[in-house]
Design a protein around this motif. Structure first.
Motif, PDB file in Angstrom:
ATOM      1  N   LEU A 165       0.770  -1.437  -0.037  1.00 15.38           N
ATOM      2  CA  LEU A 165      -0.037   0.076   0.047  1.00 15.38           C
ATOM      3  C   LEU A 165       0.918   1.352  -0.092  1.00 15.38           C
ATOM      4  O   LEU A 165       1.821   1.158   0.620  1.00 15.38           O
ATOM      5  CB  LEU A 165      -0.797  -0.113   1.318  1.00 15.38           C
ATOM      6  N   LYS A 166       0.463   2.247  -0.728  1.00 16.70           N
ATOM      7  CA  LYS A 166       1.219   3.492  -1.004  1.00 16.70           C
ATOM      8  C   LYS A 166       0.008   4.697  -0.993  1.00 16.70           C
ATOM      9  O   LYS A 166      -1.046   4.304  -1.337  1.00 16.70           O
ATOM     10  CB  LYS A 166       2.091   3.756  -1.979  1.00 16.70           C
ATOM     11  N   PHE A 167       0.338   5.780  -0.162  1.00 17.34           N
ATOM     12  CA  PHE A 167      -0.695   6.849  -0.422  1.00 17.34           C
ATOM     13  C   PHE A 167       0.024   8.098  -1.222  1.00 17.34           C
ATOM     14  O   PHE A 167       1.006   8.418  -1.181  1.00 17.34           O
ATOM     15  CB  PHE A 167      -0.760   7.375   0.909  1.00 17.34           C
ATOM     16  N   THR A 168      -0.841   8.600  -2.157  1.00 19.00           N
ATOM     17  CA  THR A 168      -0.661   9.860  -2.602  1.00 19.00           C
ATOM     18  C   THR A 168      -0.723  11.137  -1.475  1.00 19.00           C
ATOM     19  O   THR A 168      -1.332  10.981  -0.499  1.00 19.00           O
ATOM     20  CB  THR A 168      -1.746  10.060  -3.877  1.00 19.00           C
ATOM     21  N   GLU A 169      -0.083  12.013  -2.044  1.00 23.53           N
ATOM     22  CA  GLU A 169      -0.225  13.314  -1.089  1.00 23.53           C
ATOM     23  C   GLU A 169      -1.292  13.952  -1.154  1.00 23.53           C
ATOM     24  O   GLU A 169      -2.211  13.611  -2.170  1.00 23.53           O
ATOM     25  CB  GLU A 169       1.084  14.422  -1.479  1.00 23.53           C
ATOM     26  N   LEU A 170      -1.876  14.649  -0.150  1.00 23.23           N
ATOM     27  CA  LEU A 170      -3.120  15.363  -0.365  1.00 23.23           C
ATOM     28  C   LEU A 170      -2.874  16.626  -0.664  1.00 23.23           C
ATOM     29  O   LEU A 170      -2.007  17.222  -0.571  1.00 23.23           O
ATOM     30  CB  LEU A 170      -3.865  15.321   1.212  1.00 23.23           C
ATOM     31  N   PRO A 171      -3.661  17.314  -1.809  1.00 25.84           N
ATOM     32  CA  PRO A 171      -3.648  18.445  -2.330  1.00 25.84           C
ATOM     33  C   PRO A 171      -3.679  19.748  -1.522  1.00 25.84           C
ATOM     34  O   PRO A 171      -4.525  19.700  -0.629  1.00 25.84           O
ATOM     35  CB  PRO A 171      -4.508  18.470  -3.567  1.00 25.84           C
ATOM     36  N   HIS A 172      -2.913  20.814  -1.856  1.00 27.05           N
ATOM     37  CA  HIS A 172      -3.273  22.284  -1.119  1.00 27.05           C
ATOM     38  C   HIS A 172      -4.447  22.686  -1.897  1.00 27.05           C
ATOM     39  O   HIS A 172      -5.146  23.700  -1.279  1.00 27.05           O
ATOM     40  CB  HIS A 172      -2.064  22.925  -1.105  1.00 27.05           C
ATOM     41  N   GLU A 173      -4.385  22.366  -3.176  1.00 27.35           N
ATOM     42  CA  GLU A 173      -5.641  22.939  -4.079  1.00 27.35           C
ATOM     43  C   GLU A 173      -6.610  21.701  -4.323  1.00 27.35           C
ATOM     44  O   GLU A 173      -6.432  20.768  -3.785  1.00 27.35           O
ATOM     45  CB  GLU A 173      -5.212  23.793  -5.180  1.00 27.35           C
ATOM     46  N   GLY A 190     -17.820  14.635  -2.533  1.00 25.26           N
ATOM     47  CA  GLY A 190     -19.108  14.670  -2.596  1.00 25.26           C
ATOM     48  C   GLY A 190     -19.783  13.188  -2.456  1.00 25.26           C
ATOM     49  O   GLY A 190     -20.496  12.702  -1.764  1.00 25.26           O
ATOM     50  N   HIS A 191     -19.364  12.378  -3.236  1.00 25.61           N
ATOM     51  CA  HIS A 191     -19.660  10.991  -3.372  1.00 25.61           C
ATOM     52  C   HIS A 191     -19.089  10.279  -2.082  1.00 25.61           C
ATOM     53  O   HIS A 191     -19.754   9.479  -1.486  1.00 25.61           O
ATOM     54  CB  HIS A 191     -19.041  10.408  -4.449  1.00 25.61           C
ATOM     55  N   THR A 192     -17.710  10.234  -1.706  1.00 18.32           N
ATOM     56  CA  THR A 192     -17.184   9.606  -0.459  1.00 18.32           C
ATOM     57  C   THR A 192     -15.779  10.550  -0.368  1.00 18.32           C
ATOM     58  O   THR A 192     -15.523  11.263  -1.163  1.00 18.32           O
ATOM     59  CB  THR A 192     -16.735   8.328  -0.820  1.00 18.32           C
ATOM     60  N   ASP A 193     -15.467  10.619   0.772  1.00 18.08           N
ATOM     61  CA  ASP A 193     -14.295  11.392   1.104  1.00 18.08           C
ATOM     62  C   ASP A 193     -12.993  11.143   0.419  1.00 18.08           C
ATOM     63  O   ASP A 193     -12.511  10.134   0.241  1.00 18.08           O
ATOM     64  CB  ASP A 193     -13.884  11.358   2.519  1.00 18.08           C
ATOM     65  N   LYS A 194     -12.593  12.184  -0.337  1.00 17.69           N
ATOM     66  CA  LYS A 194     -11.361  11.996  -1.122  1.00 17.69           C
ATOM     67  C   LYS A 194     -11.494  11.173  -2.111  1.00 17.69           C
ATOM     68  O   LYS A 194     -10.469  10.312  -2.507  1.00 17.69           O
ATOM     69  CB  LYS A 194     -10.105  12.024  -0.309  1.00 17.69           C
ATOM     70  N   GLN A 195     -12.288  11.066  -3.188  1.00 13.38           N
ATOM     71  CA  GLN A 195     -12.261  10.318  -4.172  1.00 13.38           C
ATOM     72  C   GLN A 195     -11.268  11.133  -5.109  1.00 13.38           C
ATOM     73  O   GLN A 195     -11.360  12.254  -5.274  1.00 13.38           O
ATOM     74  CB  GLN A 195     -13.750  10.328  -4.903  1.00 13.38           C
TER      75      GLN A 195
END
Length: 286
Positions: A165-173, A190-195
């Protein structure tokens, strides 16, 4: 770079659930239902061949759930994840990265399979990293009561247990310029958190894998929001922003769940953003 559509098998969902508060008299014009009110749904995934990397975006339901489970979804057609990969000369062991737009079972179920003895689970892609993001992973592994039935632990936890498992970064924008994967990502809550909606640069075009932000052509009008969405008013705003961007820039929208339309473009009209042209994947990818 080469792109390949990976059809993992069609199924059916309740039309009312797919269109929320929109009356059937309206949505059935684009998505006709059967006698049980079920409409055709695809699980059309995308394979990116880029140098020595093979990146698979989503992977359908998989095949490890019970016959009773699959009976709820009226599986149809002869396509499968493995047969679609084989069609283009690939094997699951060739996949280097599996990018998951989100962790609902119809998007990530093919990630994990039974082991040979059927005593436990193992990754279906033995040589791949599985990509999610930390916020969505936490959302899926500690699910709210509404989405609990869509986040199946047997689809999700083995990715972490395997060490893949790896995670992408979360965006500032809203959009992340992801150098690790080589494409941009639009985040939608809206659909699910952080689609995550991948935006791929290909031969001078931007190909956007729409996942559940735009399930079918029938969902183009802004109020046409799925009953499955956890924050429908937020979906409305996110869809408006993305469709305006798509119309302004001529994006090609790859539809994961539309059983009859593969890729579309959109345009501004007096009624808002609407359908412009429909393409097959072979027309755009070849």
């Amino acid at each position: 770079m080469n792109l390949y559509p990976i059809d993992t098998g069609n199924f059916k969902l309740d039309g009312g659930a797919m269109f929320g508060v929109v009356p059937k008299s309206l949505w059935q014009k684009t998505n006709p239902s059967d006698a049980n009110n079920m409409i055709d749904i695809a699980a059309r995934c995308l394979l990116i061949e880029d140098g020595n990397r093979l990146i698979l975006i989503d992977n359908g339901m998989g095949n490890k759930q019970s016959e009773k489970f699959f009976g709820y979804y009226y599986l149809c057609g002869n396509d499968s994840l493995e047969s679609s990969l084989k069609k283009y000369g690939f094997h699951p062991n060739d996949i280097t990265d599996v990018f998951l737009t989100h962790l609902h079972f119809d998007h990530c179920g093919g990630s994990i399979q039974w082991n040979k003895s059927k005593t436990g689970y193992e990754p279906a892609f033995k040589n791949a990293h599985f990509w999610s993001n930390k916020d969505h992973w936490d959302w899926a592994t500690k699910p709210n009561k509404r989405e609990k039935a869509s986040f199946l632990k047997e689809n999700i936890l083995p990715m972490q247990d395997s060490g893949q498992l790896k995670f992408t970064e979360l965006p500032h924008e809203t959009i992340l310029k992801d150098s690790a994967l080589g494409f941009d990502i639009f985040f939608a809550d809206g659909h699910t958190d952080k689609q995550m909606i991948p935006m791929i640069q290909y031969k001078g075009k931007t190909i956007c894998f729409m996942a559940d932000l735009l399930p079918t052509v029938g969902h183009l009008p802004l109020p046409y929001v799925m009953g499955y969405d956890t924050r429908p008013l937020l979906t409305l705003d996110e869809k408006e922003a993305f469709l305006n961007m798509a119309a302004d820039n001529g994006y090609f929208l790859f539809l994961e769940h539309d059983a009859h339309n593969e890729i579309i473009t959109v345009q501004h009209t007096e009624k808002g953003v609407r359908l412009k042209d429909i393409y097959t994947t072979s027309e755009i990818f070849n």
